[in-house]
Design a protein around this motif. Sequence first.
Motif, PDB file in Angstrom:
ATOM      1  N   THR A  15      -9.744  12.239  -6.369  1.00  0.00           N
ATOM      2  CA  THR A  15      -9.022  10.997  -6.126  1.00  0.00           C
ATOM      3  C   THR A  15      -8.697  10.312  -7.443  1.00  0.00           C
ATOM      4  OG1 THR A  15     -10.134  10.702  -4.017  1.00  0.00           O
ATOM      5  CG2 THR A  15      -9.163   8.744  -4.996  1.00  0.00           C
ATOM      6  N   VAL A  16      -7.453   9.867  -7.588  1.00  0.00           N
ATOM      7  CA  VAL A  16      -7.060   9.068  -8.749  1.00  0.00           C
ATOM      8  C   VAL A  16      -7.524   7.649  -8.459  1.00  0.00           C
ATOM      9  CG1 VAL A  16      -5.130   8.177 -10.099  1.00  0.00           C
ATOM     10  CG2 VAL A  16      -5.077  10.536  -9.250  1.00  0.00           C
ATOM     11  N   ALA A  17      -8.510   7.183  -9.224  1.00  0.00           N
ATOM     12  CA  ALA A  17      -9.130   5.897  -8.939  1.00  0.00           C
ATOM     13  C   ALA A  17      -8.735   4.800  -9.918  1.00  0.00           C
ATOM     14  CB  ALA A  17     -10.659   6.049  -8.938  1.00  0.00           C
ATOM     15  N   CYS A  18      -8.028   5.130 -10.968  1.00  0.00           N
ATOM     16  CA  CYS A  18      -7.640   4.146 -11.977  1.00  0.00           C
ATOM     17  C   CYS A  18      -6.667   3.139 -11.363  1.00  0.00           C
ATOM     18  CB  CYS A  18      -7.002   4.848 -13.171  1.00  0.00           C
ATOM     19  SG  CYS A  18      -6.351   3.703 -14.413  1.00  0.00           S
ATOM     20  N   VAL A  19      -7.081   1.892 -11.345  1.00  0.00           N
ATOM     21  CA  VAL A  19      -6.290   0.830 -10.732  1.00  0.00           C
ATOM     22  C   VAL A  19      -4.920   0.709 -11.397  1.00  0.00           C
ATOM     23  CG1 VAL A  19      -6.195  -1.664 -10.301  1.00  0.00           C
ATOM     24  CG2 VAL A  19      -8.342  -0.426  -9.998  1.00  0.00           C
ATOM     25  N   GLU A  20      -4.865   0.845 -12.701  1.00  0.00           N
ATOM     26  CA  GLU A  20      -3.598   0.717 -13.422  1.00  0.00           C
ATOM     27  C   GLU A  20      -2.647   1.859 -13.069  1.00  0.00           C
ATOM     28  OE1 GLU A  20      -0.822  -1.270 -15.522  1.00  0.00           O
ATOM     29  OE2 GLU A  20      -2.802  -2.003 -14.991  1.00  0.00           O
ATOM     30  N   LYS A  21      -3.162   3.084 -12.955  1.00  0.00           N
ATOM     31  CA  LYS A  21      -2.325   4.225 -12.578  1.00  0.00           C
ATOM     32  C   LYS A  21      -1.763   4.042 -11.174  1.00  0.00           C
ATOM     33  CE  LYS A  21      -4.652   7.651 -15.459  1.00  0.00           C
ATOM     34  NZ  LYS A  21      -5.482   8.870 -15.443  1.00  0.00           N
ATOM     35  N   ILE A  22      -2.603   3.579 -10.263  1.00  0.00           N
ATOM     36  CA  ILE A  22      -2.167   3.352  -8.884  1.00  0.00           C
ATOM     37  C   ILE A  22      -1.111   2.253  -8.848  1.00  0.00           C
ATOM     38  CG2 ILE A  22      -2.931   2.560  -6.611  1.00  0.00           C
ATOM     39  CD1 ILE A  22      -5.650   3.963  -7.281  1.00  0.00           C
ATOM     40  N   LYS A  23      -1.306   1.213  -9.648  1.00  0.00           N
ATOM     41  CA  LYS A  23      -0.329   0.116  -9.719  1.00  0.00           C
ATOM     42  C   LYS A  23       1.019   0.623 -10.229  1.00  0.00           C
ATOM     43  CE  LYS A  23       0.590  -4.188 -12.154  1.00  0.00           C
ATOM     44  NZ  LYS A  23       0.191  -5.042 -13.263  1.00  0.00           N
ATOM     45  N   VAL A  24       1.010   1.450 -11.267  1.00  0.00           N
ATOM     46  CA  VAL A  24       2.252   1.995 -11.823  1.00  0.00           C
ATOM     47  C   VAL A  24       2.951   2.875 -10.781  1.00  0.00           C
ATOM     48  CG1 VAL A  24       3.193   3.583 -13.570  1.00  0.00           C
ATOM     49  CG2 VAL A  24       1.556   1.824 -14.238  1.00  0.00           C
ATOM     50  N   MET A  25       2.180   3.712 -10.080  1.00  0.00           N
ATOM     51  CA  MET A  25       2.767   4.553  -9.033  1.00  0.00           C
ATOM     52  C   MET A  25       3.440   3.692  -7.966  1.00  0.00           C
ATOM     53  SD  MET A  25       2.667   7.809  -9.438  1.00  0.00           S
ATOM     54  CE  MET A  25       2.958   8.352  -7.777  1.00  0.00           C
TER      55      MET A  25
END
Length: 70
Positions: A15-25
């Motif tokens: 699971t990609v858990a990085c909040v910043e990565k999820i926000k960018v996606m």
Amino acid sequence: MPLELPVWHDADGNTVACVEKIKVMRENLEELAQMAQDAFEDALLMGCDERQVRDVLVSMMQNLKNPYSS
């Protein structure tokens, strides 16, 4: 346009858990969805066939190239 987004995973299934990565996606996909919606509406207003426009948009997504694959 509200999007239902999946839980993102990396190539190993983690699971990609990085909040910043999820926000960018989320931001990128919301922007893409709005641009596609605008193009779709413009095509319909110009008299283009709805099914054909949808097919072209789907084809564009299916033909995206991965510049990072080896």
